[in-house]
Design an enzyme around this catalytic site. Structure first.
Site, PDB file in Angstrom:
ATOM      1  N   HIS A 228     -13.356   3.010  -0.693  1.00 59.48           N
ATOM      2  CA  HIS A 228     -12.673   4.267  -0.378  1.00 59.48           C
ATOM      3  C   HIS A 228     -13.605   5.074   0.520  1.00 59.48           C
ATOM      4  CE1 HIS A 228      -9.052   4.303  -3.010  1.00 59.48           C
ATOM      5  NE2 HIS A 228      -9.688   3.252  -3.490  1.00 59.48           N
ATOM      6  N   CYS A 259      -7.346   7.019  -6.558  1.00 58.70           N
ATOM      7  CA  CYS A 259      -7.090   6.720  -7.963  1.00 58.70           C
ATOM      8  C   CYS A 259      -6.611   7.982  -8.669  1.00 58.70           C
ATOM      9  CB  CYS A 259      -8.364   6.204  -8.625  1.00 58.70           C
ATOM     10  SG  CYS A 259      -8.191   6.005 -10.402  1.00 58.70           S
ATOM     11  N   ASN A 268      -8.352   4.906   0.764  1.00 61.28           N
ATOM     12  CA  ASN A 268      -9.103   3.693   1.090  1.00 61.28           C
ATOM     13  C   ASN A 268      -9.636   3.797   2.511  1.00 61.28           C
ATOM     14  OD1 ASN A 268      -6.644   2.806  -0.751  1.00 61.28           O
ATOM     15  ND2 ASN A 268      -8.320   1.390  -1.080  1.00 61.28           N
TER      16      ASN A 268
HETATM   17 ZN    ZN Z   1      -8.665   1.824  -4.786  1.00 62.17          ZN
END
Ligand code: ZN
Ligand code: COA
Length: 338
Positions: A228, A259, A268
């Site tokens: 990320h 998340c 990401n």
């Molecule tokens: Zn992830």
């Protein structure tokens, strides 16, 4: 010449990272799973299907199409079955799905997922927060999922969240991460492992160490890196991983994602940014960048907000701009000055 001594512990492979020399890098799209799972707006099923089809046509090696999780936990992906059943399947592209438990595995197999991506965290606190189980409980549960997948001839990949640090615990020891890899690779026979930097805590030298250690122990296992870009180190981490011998990367279209159980988590690494950089350096990603950018540019209308992608914002390096309207006059004035 004095810096030569600094290079003595760097292998030839790492020195070649700047020159891709046609080396194949496998790009794995996670935008329709990791990306869409946190979106407030529900992206209509037919738009998700069109997005996956566009990603297939752009040449991604693998697409994590969706997640077979509880629809109460992740309402954005409640249409997982329909999406996976109705996408066009391009030859050679692997269509995977995230699966947290036996129920998810049965649903994914039923919908013809090529690969099940099992997920647990390398950190106890994050595993409890995200999956409501201890890591040992997760391992037992995923062993059962693995048995089901094998029975159905499905491939299994295991994603280890927080492999480069946990937002609640801090550093996660390399031995702990490799210990969980060992159990999945050696005890369960997983085809692949993904080391996930769930909240953007990874940094290049750490990445290089962990990737090297993994590759030395399990050279035949498919290794994916999942970064990320939370702290701006995404591309640097990708290059560090390549230097250490990695060739598979998760990335998300437009750089969306995050998340839901990690405060401050962001997207990401961005698929088109990574492809753009790697292709310039001579790597072969197999991706048609123009198609990828076209697909990314459609995202803001689907999710009702802008996207982090710097390539969508700025264009490719050689997407040139017209000179100013009075350019000829500027030149004449400049030349007149002698
Ligand atoms: Zn992830
Ligand atoms: N598919 C569909 N429904 C599922 C499911 C699955 N894979 N797993 C659980 N459920 C349903 C159960 O049927 C139950 O529904 P009910 O309340 O209507 O009976 C409910 O979810 C709770 O099930 P339970 O077994 O008690 O699980 P839980 O509450 O401990 O939740 C998870 C565990 C992991 C299944 C759930 O929290 C989840 O799916 N989380 C998503 C995690 C995630 O995707 N994180 C981001 C990616 S890393």
């Amino acid at each position: 010449m004095s810096n030569l001594s600094n290079l003595s512990n760097v292998s030839n492979e790492s020195m070649n990272v700047w020159n891709g020399a046609g080396r194949r890098i496998f790009m794995q799209e996670v935008g329709t799973r990791d990306g869409l799972q946190v979106e407030a707006a529900f992206v209509p099923t037919e738009d998700k299907i069109a997005l996956v089809n566009a990603l297939s046509r752009a040449g991604m090696a693998k697409i994590e199409v969706t997640a077979f999780v509880s629809p109460q936990a992740i309402p954005a992906l409640r249409d997982a079955e329909q999406v996976l059943r109705e996408i066009e399947r391009a030859p050679g592209v692997v269509y995977s799905a995230l699966v947290p438990n036996v129920r998810g595995a049965e649903r994914a197999i039923d919908a013809r997922a090529d690969e099940l991506n099992l997920v647990m965290s390398a950190s106890e606190s994050h595993n409890l927060a995200n999956l409501r189980m201890t890591r040992e409980q997760s391992f037992r549960a995923l062993s059962a999922v693995n048995a089901i997948a094998r029975g159905a001839q499905g491939a299994v990949n295991v994603s280890l969240s927080c492999s480069f640090g946990c937002p609640m615990e801090g550093d996660v020891a390399e031995d702990v991460v490799l210990g969980w890899c060992a159990r999945y690779v050696e005890e369960l026979g997983a085809r692949g492992v993904t080391l996930c930097d769930t909240t953007g805590m990874a940094f290049p030298s750490q990445v290089e160490r962990l990737v090297r250690a993994f590759r030395a122990r399990w050279p035949g296992t498919e290794l994916t890196l999942h970064f990320h870009n939370t702290r701006g180190m995404g591309l640097a981490n990708v290059l560090a991983a390549i230097a250490a011998g990695a060739d598979r990367f998760d990335a998300s279209l437009g750089g969306i994602g995050g998340c839901p159980y990690a405060p401050g988590a962001t997207g990401n690494v961005c698929s088109e940014e990574i492809v753009h950089a790697l292709e310039l350096m001579g790597y072969d990603t197999g991706v048609d960048l123009a198609r990828l950018i076209e697909a990314a540019a459609r995202l803001p209308a689907l999710i009702n907000h802008g996207i982090p992608s710097q390539i969508v914002a700025a264009g490719r390096r050689l997407d040139l701009h017209k000179p100013p309207a009075d350019f000829d006059a500027i030149r004449e004035r400049a030349l007149a000055k002698g």
